[in-house]
Every structure is written in C-alpha cells, then in structure tokens.
Motif scaffolding. Structure first.
Motif, mmCIF file in Angstrom:
data_model
loop_
_atom_site.group_PDB
_atom_site.id
_atom_site.type_symbol
_atom_site.label_atom_id
_atom_site.label_comp_id
_atom_site.label_asym_id
_atom_site.label_seq_id
_atom_site.Cartn_x
_atom_site.Cartn_y
_atom_site.Cartn_z
ATOM 1 N N UNK A 64 1.041 59.355 6.928
ATOM 2 C CA UNK A 64 0.548 60.673 6.525
ATOM 3 C C UNK A 64 -0.075 61.408 7.700
ATOM 4 N N UNK A 65 0.060 62.738 7.702
ATOM 5 C CA UNK A 65 -0.629 63.575 8.676
ATOM 6 C C UNK A 65 -2.120 63.601 8.360
ATOM 7 N N UNK A 66 -2.912 63.940 9.357
ATOM 8 C CA UNK A 66 -4.366 63.835 9.212
ATOM 9 C C UNK A 66 -4.911 64.792 8.151
ATOM 10 N N UNK A 67 -4.294 65.961 8.010
ATOM 11 C CA UNK A 67 -4.778 66.923 7.030
ATOM 12 C C UNK A 67 -4.499 66.546 5.598
ATOM 13 N N UNK A 68 -3.732 65.486 5.385
ATOM 14 C CA UNK A 68 -3.410 65.032 4.034
ATOM 15 C C UNK A 68 -4.257 63.844 3.599
ATOM 16 N N UNK A 69 -5.135 63.364 4.475
ATOM 17 C CA UNK A 69 -5.929 62.189 4.159
ATOM 18 C C UNK A 69 -7.085 62.527 3.238
ATOM 19 N N UNK A 70 -7.436 61.586 2.361
ATOM 20 C CA UNK A 70 -8.633 61.726 1.539
ATOM 21 C C UNK A 70 -9.864 61.745 2.453
ATOM 22 N N UNK A 71 -10.868 62.518 2.066
ATOM 23 C CA UNK A 71 -12.055 62.684 2.904
ATOM 24 C C UNK A 71 -13.110 61.606 2.680
ATOM 25 N N UNK A 72 -13.045 60.895 1.568
ATOM 26 C CA UNK A 72 -14.114 59.956 1.226
ATOM 27 C C UNK A 72 -14.411 58.928 2.310
ATOM 28 N N UNK A 73 -13.410 58.353 3.005
ATOM 29 C CA UNK A 73 -13.758 57.371 4.043
ATOM 30 C C UNK A 73 -14.568 57.954 5.195
ATOM 31 N N UNK A 74 -14.532 59.261 5.389
ATOM 32 C CA UNK A 74 -15.153 59.878 6.556
ATOM 33 C C UNK A 74 -16.588 60.348 6.304
ATOM 34 N N UNK A 75 -17.100 60.090 5.117
ATOM 35 C CA UNK A 75 -18.453 60.523 4.798
ATOM 36 C C UNK A 75 -19.108 59.498 3.884
ATOM 37 N N UNK A 76 -20.333 59.056 4.276
ATOM 38 C CA UNK A 76 -21.047 58.097 3.446
ATOM 39 C C UNK A 76 -21.766 57.055 4.277
ATOM 40 N N UNK A 77 -22.318 56.041 3.633
ATOM 41 C CA UNK A 77 -23.108 55.014 4.321
ATOM 42 C C UNK A 77 -22.291 54.277 5.384
ATOM 43 N N UNK A 78 -22.916 54.031 6.528
ATOM 44 C CA UNK A 78 -22.240 53.301 7.601
ATOM 45 C C UNK A 78 -23.252 52.453 8.351
ATOM 46 N N UNK A 79 -22.730 51.550 9.158
ATOM 47 C CA UNK A 79 -23.568 50.703 10.011
ATOM 48 C C UNK A 79 -23.091 50.801 11.450
ATOM 49 N N UNK A 80 -24.035 50.990 12.364
ATOM 50 C CA UNK A 80 -23.756 50.945 13.797
ATOM 51 C C UNK A 80 -24.101 49.553 14.299
ATOM 52 N N UNK A 81 -23.140 48.931 14.982
ATOM 53 C CA UNK A 81 -23.315 47.577 15.520
ATOM 54 C C UNK A 81 -23.077 47.617 17.014
ATOM 55 N N UNK A 82 -23.981 47.003 17.780
ATOM 56 C CA UNK A 82 -23.859 46.952 19.232
ATOM 57 C C UNK A 82 -23.189 45.650 19.655
ATOM 58 N N UNK A 83 -22.153 45.774 20.492
ATOM 59 C CA UNK A 83 -21.469 44.591 21.032
ATOM 60 C C UNK A 83 -21.165 44.788 22.516
ATOM 61 N N UNK A 84 -22.102 45.390 23.237
ATOM 62 C CA UNK A 84 -21.867 45.654 24.655
ATOM 63 C C UNK A 84 -21.615 44.356 25.413
ATOM 64 N N UNK A 85 -20.743 44.458 26.430
ATOM 65 C CA UNK A 85 -20.415 43.333 27.319
ATOM 66 C C UNK A 85 -19.840 42.149 26.544
ATOM 67 N N UNK A 86 -19.016 42.440 25.546
ATOM 68 C CA UNK A 86 -18.435 41.356 24.741
ATOM 69 C C UNK A 86 -17.107 40.865 25.308
ATOM 70 N N UNK A 87 -16.585 41.523 26.351
ATOM 71 C CA UNK A 87 -15.287 41.127 26.889
ATOM 72 C C UNK A 87 -14.217 42.095 26.453
ATOM 73 N N UNK A 88 -12.950 41.725 26.619
ATOM 74 C CA UNK A 88 -11.868 42.668 26.311
ATOM 75 C C UNK A 88 -11.688 42.939 24.823
ATOM 76 N N UNK A 89 -12.159 42.009 23.959
ATOM 77 C CA UNK A 89 -11.935 42.164 22.528
ATOM 78 C C UNK A 89 -13.235 42.031 21.747
ATOM 79 N N UNK A 90 -13.362 42.828 20.696
ATOM 80 C CA UNK A 90 -14.440 42.677 19.729
ATOM 81 C C UNK A 90 -14.003 41.613 18.732
#
Length: 208
Positions: A64-90
C-alpha cells in the motif's frame, strides 16, 4: 501543559540522504515585494529525507502507498529505548531491560548524537528482534538510524519482516535529547496516495 519533544530531523539542503537518492532543494517561484502579495516556493525531495514513515509500497510490489495506511499505529503510547554502541544489529537482549509492559510503539535510540551526513555504518535491527516485537503486540517501530536494515543490504530482511508482520516504521528520528521511558507519540504521515514514504513531524508528549 505536558512537555513536548520534537523528534523530527531538520530538513534542509544538507540533510543526509541515501547515496543516489534525491536531496532536498528549494526554489522561489515568487518573492515579496516584487512578485506579488506572497512568497511562494517549490521543493523537491525524496520522501525518505529526514524523519519519515515508510509505506509497504517501498519494499513490496503490491504494498500500500503511505497515504492509504491507517493512522492508529502512528499515534499513541510508545516507549523510547536506548541501545547506543550495541554493534551492527539491535538484538533482543539489547532491549531486554525495557520490555516489561511494552506499549504498542517502540522507538530505539542508537546514536549519542545524530549524524549530519550519510552513515554507511548505521545500526540496523536484527530481523528476529522485529519478529519478537511483533509477537509482543508492537504495531510500530522507530529508529534514529536511516534504515532498519544495514546500509548496504540488498535483500532488506528487516523490511521484509515489516511487510510480512504488518508493522509500521519510522526512520531518521532525532532522539538525542529524549530520556528512556514512556511517552505519547504523534507522527502522522501525509496523505500521499501514490508515494512509497512520507515525511512526518514526529513529536513525543509526556504522559503527565
């Protein structure tokens, strides 16, 4: 008033772009006071410049094109997690300290300070990490990196996980000033009905 964090990368002619992608440019079509009552400009850019939401169309022929996506995933509760210097992969273990009562949106900070030019050594997600986040009920993942996959990846395994699991994604977030913790995310894509991505003005708001 609840505190706001603007987690959108500034967009200007020097904004980092994937090699060969279309950089930001702007030209003036009319200027005050000589050309009329207003200033008017035209801009050209890839929709992947700056902070943006990828659409399934970016990595799947029938996505799907971006303008056809539901908006619910883009707004609401979230968590920020820090993983600096973790290497090439999280990897999953890099997130393990912050997975209790996980909200449906997860943003991962990998840089101490966001780069000002293209980073060919960016930190990517491990595909299994995305699989396990989807299993945990996550709807959207975000990163301050330019991609969820390695910069030189040809197969884009993480993008394929996004496609298969129905995950939404934000890339090029600016998380330099954001402590680990829980927030409200507001990062709505434009209603571009034929585009493979959209710029977003991404904002975090404190919960209290």
């Amino acid at each position: 008033m609840r505190q706001l964090w603007d987690i959108s990368a500034p967009v200007h002619p020097g904004s980092p772009v994937y090699p060969g992608d279309v950089a930001y440019t702007q030209r003036w079509c009319a200027r005050l006071p000589d050309d009329g009552p207003v200033n008017l400009s035209a801009i050209t850019l890839s929709p992947h410049v700056g902070t943006h939401a990828d659409a399934p169309l970016h990595y799947a022929v029938d996505g799907a094109a971006v303008g056809l996506l539901a908006l619910e995933p883009f707004i609401g509760p979230c968590r920020v997690i820090h993983v600096m210097a973790c290497g090439p992969f999280i990897e999953w273990q890099h997130l393990a300290h912050a997975l209790v009562d996980l909200p449906p949106r997860v943003l991962v900070r990998t840089y101490h300070q966001a780069p000002t030019q293209w980073d060919a050594c960016l930190t990517a997600f491990a595909p299994d990490t995305l699989e396990r986040l989807a299993d945990a009920g996550v709807l959207l993942v975000g990163t301050d990196s330019a991609s969820v996959d390695l910069a030189d990846s040809a197969l884009l395994p993480c993008h394929q996980v996004l496609w298969r699991r129905g995950l939404r994604v934000l890339e090029n977030l600016l998380l330099d000033a954001v402590p680990e913790g829980d927030y409200e995310l507001i990062a709505l894509p434009l209603r571009l009905t034929q585009a493979d991505a959209s710029p977003v003005r991404a904002v975090l708001r404190s919960l209290a």
